[in-house]
Design a protein around this motif. Structure first.
Motif, mmCIF file in Angstrom:
data_model
loop_
_atom_site.group_PDB
_atom_site.id
_atom_site.type_symbol
_atom_site.label_atom_id
_atom_site.label_comp_id
_atom_site.label_asym_id
_atom_site.label_seq_id
_atom_site.Cartn_x
_atom_site.Cartn_y
_atom_site.Cartn_z
ATOM 1 N N ASP A 52 12.754 19.228 -63.198
ATOM 2 C CA ASP A 52 14.125 19.383 -62.787
ATOM 3 C C ASP A 52 14.470 20.337 -61.635
ATOM 4 O O ASP A 52 13.833 21.434 -61.473
ATOM 5 C CB ASP A 52 14.881 20.086 -64.107
ATOM 6 N N THR A 54 16.788 21.980 -60.549
ATOM 7 C CA THR A 54 17.833 23.098 -60.991
ATOM 8 C C THR A 54 16.891 24.310 -61.731
ATOM 9 O O THR A 54 17.378 25.265 -61.620
ATOM 10 C CB THR A 54 18.979 22.845 -61.739
ATOM 11 N N THR A 57 12.846 28.086 -60.607
ATOM 12 C CA THR A 57 12.820 29.542 -60.551
ATOM 13 C C THR A 57 11.947 30.168 -61.035
ATOM 14 O O THR A 57 11.124 29.655 -62.066
ATOM 15 C CB THR A 57 14.367 29.897 -60.866
ATOM 16 N N ASP A 296 21.586 25.696 -68.845
ATOM 17 C CA ASP A 296 20.653 24.787 -67.809
ATOM 18 C C ASP A 296 19.614 24.069 -68.621
ATOM 19 O O ASP A 296 19.248 23.131 -67.882
ATOM 20 C CB ASP A 296 20.005 25.768 -66.584
ATOM 21 N N ALA A 300 19.063 19.996 -68.594
ATOM 22 C CA ALA A 300 17.750 19.286 -68.077
ATOM 23 C C ALA A 300 17.162 18.609 -69.241
ATOM 24 O O ALA A 300 16.690 17.438 -68.921
ATOM 25 C CB ALA A 300 16.896 20.645 -67.880
#
Length: 307
Positions: A52, A54, A57, A296, A300
């Protein structure tokens, strides 16, 4: 003359839980379901953190590595446990027991350090948000993960060598569900005080280093959160580290009860349950804890399930 009556131990008998044959099948089904949930739940976390866009990180990079660690951690214990329930053959060879203990210690120490790394990541994200991309760049994240995985190898090998260099010449009935240090020391012959002392000193110092880093990180985080003027800001800041805080509490809490409390305060059956708590139940709850309060991750998961 006394030594001539001893039988040199070449294998151990894992006594496991004190239940009748009828319950062996029930326990097999229960632990098989738990193992499948661990594999699927943590496997999904790994999949979404890798695919994913997003979730590319540092926080989710560490979470993906942590989920992979949880799969490895439980795979050291559960397959042998399931085999014992299924075949009723509870024996484990001397070498296999040493290998299981060594990998158990390596992965356990890796979990301690990886939890500390995740706590440090949250500290930087909350307390130094402007410098976060610079401090926690991709190269640093990889280095922290590699150090977490390899730092526990030397001391785990030393601990395993210390335990299995002792003489086991009496009973081979290991009153536990897997090869762990405390039940093994109970079966050792002769004076084991110095070995016990060195083993526990190394283990406590090793685990304490990571725990102190986690504690320091959360003290800094909580201090900053309490200074925030708005309740919304405090809630948002705390929610980013709440899941990690729960996992740390479950992991270190059960370990503290298991290893730091006096042995006379709980029975051997309680020790077995506590050991399964931080080796099996925590990895099972890990995907649930990290997904329930994380929008999040939920988004996902929906994407990957729809595909």
């Amino acid at each position: 003359m006394a030594r001539e009556n001893y039988t040199i131990v070449t294998e151990f008998i894992l006594l496991g839980f004190s239940v009748g044959p009828k319950f062996q099948g029930i326990l097999f089904v229960i632990f098989l379901i738990i193992y499948m949930n661990i594999l699927m739940g943590n496997g999904l976390i790994i999949a979404i953190t890798k695919t994913d866009p997003t979730l590319q990180t540092p926080m989710y990079f560490f979470l993906g590595n942590f989920s992979f660690l949880e799969i490895c951690y439980t795979s050291v214990i559960l397959p042998k446990l399931l085999t014992n329930f299924w075949s009723h053959n509870k024996s484990i060879s001397f070498l296999d027991c040493a290998i299981q203990l060594c990998f158990f210690l390596i992965l356990g120490s890796t979990e301690c350090f990886l939890l500390a790394v995740m706590a440090y990541d949250r500290y930087v994200a909350i307390c130094k948000p402007l410098n976060y991309p610079l401090i926690m760049n991709h190269k640093v994240c990889i280095q922290l993960v590699v150090v977490s995985w390899i730092s526990g190898i030397p001391i785990s090998i030393v601990l395993t060598y210390q335990v299995f260099s002792l003489s086991f010449c009496g009973s081979n009935k290991l009153n536990h569900v897997f090869c762990d240090i405390p039940p093994l020391l109970k079966l050792a012959c002769g004076d084991t005080i110095m070995t016990e002392f060195s083993v526990y000193i190394l283990a406590v110092l090793f685990g304490m280093a990571s725990f102190l880093l986690i504690l320091w990180s959360y003290i800094k985080i909580i201090t900053l959160i309490l200074k925030l003027p708005s309740a919304t800001g405090r809630h948002k800041a705390f929610s980013t580290c709440f899941s990690h805080f729960i996992v740390v509490s479950l992991f270190y809490g059960s370990i503290a009860i298991m290893y730091l409390s006096p042995q006379t305060s709980h029975s051997e059956e309680t020790d077995k349950v506590l050991s399964l708590f931080y080796t099996i139940l925590t990895p099972m709850f890990n995907p649930i804890i990290y997904s329930l309060r994380n929008k999040d991750v939920i988004a996902a998961l929906r994407k990957i399930l729809l595909k």
